[in-house]
Design an enzyme around this catalytic site. Structure first.
Site, short mmCIF file in Angstrom:
data_model
loop_
_atom_site.label_atom_id
_atom_site.label_comp_id
_atom_site.label_asym_id
_atom_site.label_seq_id
_atom_site.Cartn_x
_atom_site.Cartn_y
_atom_site.Cartn_z
N GLU A 48 0.83 -1.20 0.00
CA GLU A 48 0.00 0.00 0.00
C GLU A 48 0.87 1.25 0.00
O GLU A 48 0.53 2.26 -0.64
CB GLU A 48 -0.93 0.00 1.22
CG GLU A 48 -1.94 -1.14 1.25
CD GLU A 48 -3.14 -0.89 0.33
OE1 GLU A 48 -3.13 0.11 -0.41
OE2 GLU A 48 -4.08 -1.70 0.37
N HIS A 84 -5.02 2.62 4.45
CA HIS A 84 -4.79 1.18 4.33
C HIS A 84 -3.51 0.77 5.06
O HIS A 84 -3.48 -0.26 5.75
CB HIS A 84 -4.71 0.77 2.86
CG HIS A 84 -5.96 1.05 2.09
ND1 HIS A 84 -6.04 0.92 0.71
CD2 HIS A 84 -7.19 1.46 2.50
CE1 HIS A 84 -7.26 1.25 0.33
NE2 HIS A 84 -7.97 1.57 1.39
N TYR A 87 -2.62 -1.20 12.66
CA TYR A 87 -3.67 -1.43 13.67
C TYR A 87 -3.87 -2.92 13.91
O TYR A 87 -4.02 -3.37 15.06
CB TYR A 87 -4.96 -0.78 13.19
CG TYR A 87 -6.18 -1.04 14.04
CD1 TYR A 87 -6.23 -0.63 15.37
CD2 TYR A 87 -7.29 -1.70 13.51
CE1 TYR A 87 -7.36 -0.86 16.15
CE2 TYR A 87 -8.42 -1.93 14.27
CZ TYR A 87 -8.45 -1.51 15.59
OH TYR A 87 -9.57 -1.74 16.36
N GLU A 132 -2.95 -3.30 -7.92
CA GLU A 132 -4.26 -3.16 -7.29
C GLU A 132 -5.32 -4.07 -7.91
O GLU A 132 -6.30 -4.41 -7.25
CB GLU A 132 -4.71 -1.71 -7.36
CG GLU A 132 -3.78 -0.77 -6.59
CD GLU A 132 -4.31 0.63 -6.45
OE1 GLU A 132 -4.77 0.98 -5.35
OE2 GLU A 132 -4.28 1.39 -7.45
N GLU A 139 -10.34 -0.25 -3.25
CA GLU A 139 -9.49 -0.70 -4.35
C GLU A 139 -10.28 -0.92 -5.63
O GLU A 139 -9.74 -0.79 -6.73
CB GLU A 139 -8.74 -1.98 -3.97
CG GLU A 139 -7.74 -1.82 -2.83
CD GLU A 139 -6.59 -0.89 -3.16
OE1 GLU A 139 -6.42 -0.55 -4.35
OE2 GLU A 139 -5.86 -0.51 -2.23
#
Length: 346
Positions: free
Chosen positions: A89, A123, A129, A193, A227
């Protein structure tokens, strides 16, 4: 209304004079009048998908990850998937900011690129996270592209398409330069992508379909939604540049693009084999041979090239998941409601 004419040579923008690249006749700072309505629609659709990873609860994922209910092969898939996406990303975001943006001379297309760059940052935040939530070794995940051959091979392949465009002397004013720029767009929108990411989505969403790692699965649904728009914008951008510059779309360039996609398919199949040395959740690496070839054909068709594989789709459920017009609201499970600037409390 009277106006002070500061420069008599500068006129208001005429929509007919706008161009996606090599357009010096109009002021790139003036958004209106909008010529490429598809670019503006992609921007609006992107803005409608605002989300942050921290809105997604991870308690069930944490509990499952800490238990012994996941097999080692299942954990392998998750870790290698995160290892690829965590830096991929960033590569996409950097390519937008450093390689694509300055060569696009249309303000509505630039408006979407700014939106997309923000989404790529979200992203990347998502994978941090997830790592923090599960207590993963962040260095292992984010450095996987330097430690895992199958991931490194894909990223190195992508970077070869960026090197020339990053050269300070690079220009899209020549047919050769514009052709190289189109290959960069194909590399990041169609291949990264549109092929590499979609294979990864299948792996993680297969967990989600079996009610495992649902927090990660929900975040991947949001990313997939973003995406899908990125891919559609990239296809429209490539086709728009082709239409405005037909001389660049030579047989040689088409053959080079097909060769790039064939190489990408080989790399993604090797990555799938690395992720899935043994089957899990009804997935086998052999299924990804068909799937990657199937979506490669669909991408080729979207930019006016003939399919080359004619493979079946072993994951028909992905078609429903990718449908942006489906009735399911991906955002109905959010912990907090997104607030626009107009209703924030100060």
């Amino acid at each position: 209304m009277e106006a002070d004419i500061l420069d008599g040579k500068l006129k208001r923008v005429e929509v007919s004079k706008k161009g996606l690249v090599n357009c010096n006749q109009v002021d790139v700072n003036q958004l209106v009048p909008i010529k490429y309505k598809w670019a503006w629609e992609h921007y609006l659709n992107g803005c409608a998908n605002n989300w942050l990873p921290t809105e997604v609860p991870m308690a069930r994922d944490i509990e499952l990850w800490k238990s012994d209910e996941l097999s080692e092969d299942e954990r392998r898939v998750i870790l290698l998937n995160l290892g690829f996406f965590s830096t991929a990303e960033s590569l996409v975001g950097n390519n937008i900011v450093l390689a694509i943006f300055k060569h696009i001379t249309n303000p509505e297309a630039r408006q979407y690129l700014l939106r997309q760059a923000f989404e790529e940052a979200v992203h990347t935040h998502t994978f941090l996270y997830i790592c923090e939530s599960l207590g993963l070794d962040e260095g292992e995940v984010f450095n996987a592209y330097n430690e895992r051959a199958s991931i490194r091979a894909k990223d190195d392949f992508q970077m070869t398409l960026t090197v020339d465009v990053l050269d300070p002397n690079f220009s899209v004013q020549s047919s050769e330069g514009l052709g190289q720029f189109i290959k960069n767009l194909v590399g990041y929108y169609i291949i990264m992508e549109g092929i590499f990411f979609y294979s990864g989505f299948v792996m993680i969403l297969s967990f989600h379909r079996q009610n495992k790692m649902t927090g990660i699965g929900e975040q991947y649904q949001y990313i997939l939604r973003d995406e899908t728009i990125h891919l559609n914008f990239g296809i429209d951008l490539i086709n728009g540049i082709k239409e405005e510059n037909p001389e660049v779309w030579t047989t040689e360039l088409q053959e080079e693009i097909v060769a790039l996609i064939e190489k990408a398919v080989e790399l993604e199949i090797e990555y799938a084999k690395d992720c899935l040395p043994r089957g899990i959740l009804g997935l086998r690496s052999s299924m990804f041979i068909d799937y990657v070839r199937h979506i490669a054909d669909r991408r080729l068709e979207r930019i006016g090239l003939k399919p080359i594989y004619h493979s079946r789709n072993p994951f028909p459920w992905m078609s429903e998941t990718m449908d942006l017009n489906k009735e399911k609201n991906f955002f109905e499970t959010r912990v907090t409601e997104y607030q626009t600037a107009g209703n924030l409390s100060w």
